[in-house]
Design a protein around this motif. Sequence first.
Motif, PDB file in Angstrom:
ATOM      1  N   ARG A  33       0.828  -1.204   0.000  1.00 58.11           N
ATOM      2  CA  ARG A  33       0.000   0.000   0.000  1.00 58.11           C
ATOM      3  C   ARG A  33       0.864   1.255   0.000  1.00 58.11           C
ATOM      4  N   GLY A  34       2.013   1.189   0.656  1.00 57.61           N
ATOM      5  CA  GLY A  34       2.883   2.350   0.759  1.00 57.61           C
ATOM      6  C   GLY A  34       3.914   2.462  -0.360  1.00 57.61           C
ATOM      7  N   ALA A  35       3.862   1.538  -1.322  1.00 54.07           N
ATOM      8  CA  ALA A  35       4.857   1.558  -2.400  1.00 54.07           C
ATOM      9  C   ALA A  35       4.660   2.780  -3.299  1.00 54.07           C
ATOM     10  N   ASP A  36       5.758   3.351  -3.718  1.00 54.68           N
ATOM     11  CA  ASP A  36       5.727   4.508  -4.611  1.00 54.68           C
ATOM     12  C   ASP A  36       5.851   4.022  -6.046  1.00 54.68           C
ATOM     13  N   ALA A  37       4.734   3.943  -6.736  1.00 55.60           N
ATOM     14  CA  ALA A  37       4.714   3.421  -8.105  1.00 55.60           C
ATOM     15  C   ALA A  37       5.301   4.410  -9.107  1.00 55.60           C
ATOM     16  N   THR A  38       5.447   5.658  -8.715  1.00 59.82           N
ATOM     17  CA  THR A  38       5.941   6.662  -9.667  1.00 59.82           C
ATOM     18  C   THR A  38       7.394   6.425 -10.071  1.00 59.82           C
ATOM     19  N   VAL A  39       8.110   5.618  -9.317  1.00 60.84           N
ATOM     20  CA  VAL A  39       9.518   5.370  -9.643  1.00 60.84           C
ATOM     21  C   VAL A  39       9.679   4.571 -10.929  1.00 60.84           C
ATOM     22  N   VAL A  40       8.608   3.923 -11.401  1.00 58.45           N
ATOM     23  CA  VAL A  40       8.723   3.143 -12.637  1.00 58.45           C
ATOM     24  C   VAL A  40       8.671   4.023 -13.870  1.00 58.45           C
ATOM     25  N   GLY A  41       8.249   5.269 -13.718  1.00 60.03           N
ATOM     26  CA  GLY A  41       8.338   6.232 -14.798  1.00 60.03           C
ATOM     27  C   GLY A  41       7.090   6.404 -15.637  1.00 60.03           C
ATOM     28  N   GLU A  42       6.856   5.568 -16.570  1.00 59.86           N
ATOM     29  CA  GLU A  42       5.783   5.701 -17.558  1.00 59.86           C
ATOM     30  C   GLU A  42       4.411   5.610 -16.898  1.00 59.86           C
ATOM     31  N   SER A  43       3.488   6.489 -17.309  1.00 59.85           N
ATOM     32  CA  SER A  43       2.191   6.625 -16.631  1.00 59.85           C
ATOM     33  C   SER A  43       1.356   5.339 -16.649  1.00 59.85           C
ATOM     34  N   GLN A  44       1.311   4.639 -17.767  1.00 53.48           N
ATOM     35  CA  GLN A  44       0.531   3.393 -17.819  1.00 53.48           C
ATOM     36  C   GLN A  44       1.138   2.337 -16.901  1.00 53.48           C
ATOM     37  N   LEU A  45       2.451   2.286 -16.855  1.00 55.83           N
ATOM     38  CA  LEU A  45       3.132   1.340 -15.969  1.00 55.83           C
ATOM     39  C   LEU A  45       2.877   1.694 -14.506  1.00 55.83           C
ATOM     40  N   ILE A  46       2.856   2.980 -14.200  1.00 51.52           N
ATOM     41  CA  ILE A  46       2.537   3.424 -12.833  1.00 51.52           C
ATOM     42  C   ILE A  46       1.149   2.944 -12.450  1.00 51.52           C
ATOM     43  N   GLU A  47       0.201   3.128 -13.357  1.00 52.12           N
ATOM     44  CA  GLU A  47      -1.172   2.692 -13.091  1.00 52.12           C
ATOM     45  C   GLU A  47      -1.239   1.173 -12.913  1.00 52.12           C
ATOM     46  N   ASP A  48      -0.518   0.440 -13.740  1.00 49.56           N
ATOM     47  CA  ASP A  48      -0.506  -1.022 -13.636  1.00 49.56           C
ATOM     48  C   ASP A  48       0.091  -1.488 -12.301  1.00 49.56           C
ATOM     49  N   VAL A  49       1.161  -0.827 -11.892  1.00 45.91           N
ATOM     50  CA  VAL A  49       1.794  -1.169 -10.612  1.00 45.91           C
ATOM     51  C   VAL A  49       0.833  -0.871  -9.463  1.00 45.91           C
ATOM     52  N   GLN A  50       0.140   0.258  -9.527  1.00 48.74           N
ATOM     53  CA  GLN A  50      -0.829   0.589  -8.475  1.00 48.74           C
ATOM     54  C   GLN A  50      -1.987  -0.405  -8.452  1.00 48.74           C
ATOM     55  N   ASP A  51      -2.470  -0.799  -9.619  1.00 51.01           N
ATOM     56  CA  ASP A  51      -3.539  -1.808  -9.687  1.00 51.01           C
ATOM     57  C   ASP A  51      -3.078  -3.134  -9.090  1.00 51.01           C
ATOM     58  N   PHE A  52      -1.860  -3.516  -9.453  1.00 52.18           N
ATOM     59  CA  PHE A  52      -1.296  -4.749  -8.914  1.00 52.18           C
ATOM     60  C   PHE A  52      -1.232  -4.694  -7.389  1.00 52.18           C
ATOM     61  N   ALA A  53      -0.725  -3.590  -6.863  1.00 52.97           N
ATOM     62  CA  ALA A  53      -0.606  -3.435  -5.409  1.00 52.97           C
ATOM     63  C   ALA A  53      -1.977  -3.475  -4.746  1.00 52.97           C
ATOM     64  N   ASP A  54      -2.968  -2.837  -5.359  1.00 55.56           N
ATOM     65  CA  ASP A  54      -4.318  -2.843  -4.793  1.00 55.56           C
ATOM     66  C   ASP A  54      -4.907  -4.258  -4.774  1.00 55.56           C
ATOM     67  N   GLU A  55      -4.765  -4.964  -5.896  1.00 55.39           N
ATOM     68  CA  GLU A  55      -5.316  -6.316  -5.975  1.00 55.39           C
ATOM     69  C   GLU A  55      -4.616  -7.262  -5.005  1.00 55.39           C
ATOM     70  N   TRP A  56      -3.318  -7.194  -4.965  1.00 53.68           N
ATOM     71  CA  TRP A  56      -2.586  -8.054  -4.044  1.00 53.68           C
ATOM     72  C   TRP A  56      -2.865  -7.661  -2.604  1.00 53.68           C
ATOM     73  N   GLY A  57      -3.003  -6.375  -2.347  1.00 51.60           N
ATOM     74  CA  GLY A  57      -3.328  -5.924  -0.993  1.00 51.60           C
ATOM     75  C   GLY A  57      -4.641  -6.520  -0.523  1.00 51.60           C
TER      76      GLY A  57
END
Length: 99
Positions: A33-57
């Motif tokens: 939940r506290g992971a900073d997805a913005t470090v991956v750079g590209e906006s779609q990848l940031i969104e995918d990382v956040q979705d992944f974190a939400d689903e796994w959370g």
Amino acid sequence: MSDLTLDDTIFQHLKTTFSTISDRMEATRRSLRGADATVVGESQLIEDVQDFADEWGYGIKQLGKHTQGAVKMINTIGDTFDKLDLDLAESLKAKKKGK
């Protein structure tokens, strides 16, 4: 006591194991939940990382609930076994008195 035995350390070991799993799952959920997805750079990848974190959370939270339920069930099994053991011992005493 009767001849019916079950080592209490089995229940304690199971409770400890499941409690530890639950605690580790909660720590992982908080980390995701506290992971900073913005470090991956590209906006779609940031969104995918956040979705992944939400689903796994969510999944981790559910697993934690189930492990807590398992601990409660282990407690119930232990209490029930103890009661059955005492009931059996009492019935054996009563049978010996009846002879």
